[in-house]
Enzyme design. Structure first.
Site, PDB file in Angstrom:
ATOM      1  N   ASN A   1       0.660  -1.095   0.026  1.00 34.84           N
ATOM      2  CA  ASN A   1      -0.034   0.067   0.083  1.00 34.84           C
ATOM      3  C   ASN A   1       0.893   1.296   0.043  1.00 34.84           C
ATOM      4  O   ASN A   1       1.845   1.287   0.616  1.00 34.84           O
ATOM      5  CB  ASN A   1      -1.216  -0.133   1.326  1.00 34.84           C
ATOM      6  N   ILE A   2       0.499   2.305  -0.876  1.00 38.00           N
ATOM      7  CA  ILE A   2       0.984   3.339  -0.722  1.00 38.00           C
ATOM      8  C   ILE A   2       0.165   4.576  -0.581  1.00 38.00           C
ATOM      9  O   ILE A   2      -0.817   4.761  -1.028  1.00 38.00           O
ATOM     10  CB  ILE A   2       1.708   3.652  -2.273  1.00 38.00           C
ATOM     11  N   GLU A   3       0.554   5.269   0.486  1.00 40.47           N
ATOM     12  CA  GLU A   3      -0.431   6.358   1.021  1.00 40.47           C
ATOM     13  C   GLU A   3      -0.130   7.703   0.407  1.00 40.47           C
ATOM     14  O   GLU A   3       1.118   7.976  -0.035  1.00 40.47           O
ATOM     15  CB  GLU A   3      -0.751   6.151   2.550  1.00 40.47           C
ATOM     16  N   ASN A   4      -0.936   8.825   0.556  1.00 42.39           N
ATOM     17  CA  ASN A   4      -0.916  10.012  -0.032  1.00 42.39           C
ATOM     18  C   ASN A   4      -1.335  10.898   0.934  1.00 42.39           C
ATOM     19  O   ASN A   4      -2.575  10.650   1.851  1.00 42.39           O
ATOM     20  CB  ASN A   4      -1.344  10.101  -1.406  1.00 42.39           C
ATOM     21  N   ALA A   5      -0.746  12.241   1.190  1.00 41.12           N
ATOM     22  CA  ALA A   5      -1.412  13.044   2.350  1.00 41.12           C
ATOM     23  C   ALA A   5      -2.848  13.552   1.766  1.00 41.12           C
ATOM     24  O   ALA A   5      -3.714  13.722   2.754  1.00 41.12           O
ATOM     25  CB  ALA A   5      -0.585  14.408   2.167  1.00 41.12           C
TER      26      ALA A   5
ATOM     27  N   CYS B   1      -4.053   0.494  -2.350  1.00 38.50           N
ATOM     28  CA  CYS B   1      -4.080  -0.437  -1.413  1.00 38.50           C
ATOM     29  C   CYS B   1      -2.819  -1.627  -2.482  1.00 38.50           C
ATOM     30  O   CYS B   1      -2.668  -1.476  -3.459  1.00 38.50           O
ATOM     31  CB  CYS B   1      -5.410  -1.363  -1.515  1.00 38.50           C
TER      32      CYS B   1
ATOM     33  N   GLU C   1      -3.193  -4.718  -3.010  1.00 39.13           N
ATOM     34  CA  GLU C   1      -3.830  -5.602  -3.803  1.00 39.13           C
ATOM     35  C   GLU C   1      -3.856  -4.775  -5.036  1.00 39.13           C
ATOM     36  O   GLU C   1      -3.503  -5.408  -6.220  1.00 39.13           O
ATOM     37  CB  GLU C   1      -5.121  -6.019  -3.526  1.00 39.13           C
TER      38      GLU C   1
ATOM     39  N   CYS D   1     -10.573  -4.639   0.628  1.00 40.16           N
ATOM     40  CA  CYS D   1     -11.527  -3.878   0.691  1.00 40.16           C
ATOM     41  C   CYS D   1     -12.304  -3.726  -0.413  1.00 40.16           C
ATOM     42  O   CYS D   1     -12.214  -4.640  -1.284  1.00 40.16           O
ATOM     43  CB  CYS D   1     -10.940  -2.524   0.746  1.00 40.16           C
TER      44      CYS D   1
ATOM     45  N   CYS E   1     -10.993  -3.037  -3.865  1.00 39.06           N
ATOM     46  CA  CYS E   1     -10.168  -4.093  -4.434  1.00 39.06           C
ATOM     47  C   CYS E   1     -10.775  -5.252  -5.043  1.00 39.06           C
ATOM     48  O   CYS E   1     -10.440  -5.920  -5.923  1.00 39.06           O
ATOM     49  CB  CYS E   1      -9.074  -4.535  -3.432  1.00 39.06           C
TER      50      CYS E   1
HETATM   51  N1  THU Z   1      -5.279  -1.267   2.749  1.00 38.57           N
HETATM   52  C1  THU Z   1      -4.696  -2.436   1.886  1.00 38.57           C
HETATM   53  O1  THU Z   1      -3.351  -1.934   1.411  1.00 38.57           O
HETATM   54  N2  THU Z   1      -5.375  -3.183   1.522  1.00 38.57           N
HETATM   55  C2  THU Z   1      -6.614  -3.850   2.191  1.00 38.57           C
HETATM   56  O2  THU Z   1      -7.082  -5.047   1.800  1.00 38.57           O
HETATM   57  C3  THU Z   1      -7.062  -2.832   3.149  1.00 38.57           C
HETATM   58  C4  THU Z   1      -6.509  -1.665   3.446  1.00 38.57           C
HETATM   59  C5  THU Z   1      -4.345  -0.188   3.191  1.00 38.57           C
HETATM   60  C6  THU Z   1      -5.121   0.942   2.731  1.00 38.57           C
HETATM   61  C7  THU Z   1      -4.403   2.030   3.974  1.00 38.57           C
HETATM   62  O3  THU Z   1      -3.140   2.298   3.341  1.00 38.57           O
HETATM   63  C8  THU Z   1      -4.262   1.109   5.035  1.00 38.57           C
HETATM   64  O4  THU Z   1      -4.330  -0.089   4.567  1.00 38.57           O
HETATM   65  C9  THU Z   1      -5.327   1.399   6.078  1.00 38.57           C
HETATM   66  O5  THU Z   1      -6.576   1.528   5.568  1.00 38.57           O
END
Ligand code: THU
Length: 126
Positions: free
Chosen positions: A42-46, A53, A55, A86, A89
């Site tokens: 997973n790669i988050e962003n501000a 996610c 997946e 989620c 995904c």
């Molecule tokens: N996330 C995933 O990468 N996969 C999942 O199946 C559920 C959620 C990530 C998104 C976010 O970066 C962090 O988990 C918290 O929601």
């Protein structure tokens, strides 16, 4: 490749997660019908909604290499709960392989297995 080997690739991929906001690292390893495996994290962003996610990272890496058919995906998070995909995904993966197997882990070495079609029945398509 065994389920456990695929899960171990997912776990390894979680080490690259970019998660400064949630601190929740997820890794995924998707196996194509030709046996090749792509990993993602997973790669988050501000701008939180721009987060991707693990997946979908793995899946877009595969699709951008011309792979459209998937057998399995393993998802790993060092979590108390099974790391099931989620809703977004589920829909994203079902676009390509609605009958693929989804292996979901939690902290430790245990995992549960589902068919994507049981996690997302009646997938939208047209
Ligand atoms: N996330 C995933 O990468 N996969 C999942 O199946 C559920 C959620 C990530 C998104 C976010 O970066 C962090 O988990 C918290 O929601």
């Amino acid at each position: 490749m065994t389920d456990r080997e695929l899960m171990s690739m997912a776990r390894e991929a979680s080490m690259n997660a970019y998660v400064p906001y949630s601190r929740f690292a997820v890794g995924a390893a998707i196996e194509c019908s030709d046996g090749t495996v792509y990993t993602g994290c997973n790669i988050e962003n501000a701008a939180l909604g721009s987060t991707i996610c693990a997946e979908r990272t793995a899946c877009v890496k595969a699709v951008s290499d011309g792979k459209h058919d998937f057998r399995r995906i393993a998802i790993y998070a060092d979590s108390q709960n099974w790391c099931t995909p989620c809703g977004a995904c589920r829909q994203f993966l079902a676009e390509f392989s609605p009958n693929m197997e989804v292996l979901c882990a939690k902290a430790g070495s245990r995992y549960v297995s589902y068919k994507l079609s049981e996690l997302l029945p009646h997938t939208f398509n047209y």
